[in-house]
Design an enzyme around this catalytic site. Sequence first.
Site, PDB file in Angstrom:
ATOM      1  N   HIS A 175       0.710  -1.205   0.148  1.00 54.39           N
ATOM      2  CA  HIS A 175      -0.060   0.027  -0.047  1.00 54.39           C
ATOM      3  C   HIS A 175       0.947   1.367  -0.041  1.00 54.39           C
ATOM      4  O   HIS A 175       2.075   1.116   0.114  1.00 54.39           O
ATOM      5  CB  HIS A 175      -0.882  -0.180   1.203  1.00 54.39           C
ATOM      6  CG  HIS A 175      -0.300   0.054   2.581  1.00 54.39           C
ATOM      7  ND1 HIS A 175       0.128   1.170   3.065  1.00 54.39           N
ATOM      8  CD2 HIS A 175       0.013  -0.818   3.479  1.00 54.39           C
ATOM      9  CE1 HIS A 175       0.778   0.890   4.255  1.00 54.39           C
ATOM     10  NE2 HIS A 175       0.577  -0.291   4.517  1.00 54.39           N
ATOM     11  N   CYS A 191       2.873  -5.088   6.880  1.00 54.01           N
ATOM     12  CA  CYS A 191       2.681  -4.542   5.260  1.00 54.01           C
ATOM     13  C   CYS A 191       3.705  -4.066   4.769  1.00 54.01           C
ATOM     14  O   CYS A 191       4.783  -3.503   5.280  1.00 54.01           O
ATOM     15  CB  CYS A 191       1.583  -3.559   5.575  1.00 54.01           C
ATOM     16  SG  CYS A 191      -0.118  -4.290   5.664  1.00 54.01           S
TER      17      CYS A 191
END
Length: 229
Positions: A175, A191
């Site tokens: 992301h 992440c």
Amino acid sequence: MFKSIKLNAGLAAAALGALAIGAATFSGSAAAAPLPLFPFLLTPPTEAVQPSVQSMPQVQDEDRSAGLPARLKRQIVTYPTREAPGTIIIDTPHTYLYYVLGGGQAIRYGIGVGRDGFTWSGTQTITKKAEWPDWTPPAEMIARQPYLPRQMAGGPGNPLGARAMYLGGTVYRIHGTNAPETIGTHVSSGCLRLTNEDVTDLYSRVNVGTKVIVLPMTDRRADLGSAIR
């Protein structure tokens, strides 16, 4: 002589009478249909007010990666691999993401990875893509950080940034970030983050089903990607 004077007086009286009749006629007409005093002052037409249209914020034109070290800026590099073009390879130790182009080349992006104890490895596929995604912290993260919001709408203040690509059935994502200074660091809960500019570029290149290989933190091989001059 006297007759001439009398005739002239009669003509004058007749003329005055005609003028009086004309004035009376004009007055009656005016009273019946009064004319506007200021015909040149017109009422402007009423314009309909257009409703405001709200849209998702766009990625800023300004390149926020300008302050990154040269090695972390998006660039095409030589990258020998047997993986098929379109594959994503995460080089966790060196904080790079490679998008394989084929022919011994790849696009290299600087990334932020998991902090100590939160790195992982394996092979996944992209199962979902989202622009300006909402953020719902997983239960495991809330257990560690109970002050986190239970949900946050997508937008410039959202930790997921401009784009997100979800990996398999895991809680991990590739992301964006609104904190570009964290690129090249070990700071996340697992992440993989890129600048908003870079994640938007990557997002445009990949599809659902794209293969993602995450190398382990213990893989300390030398950096294989060298910039193409």
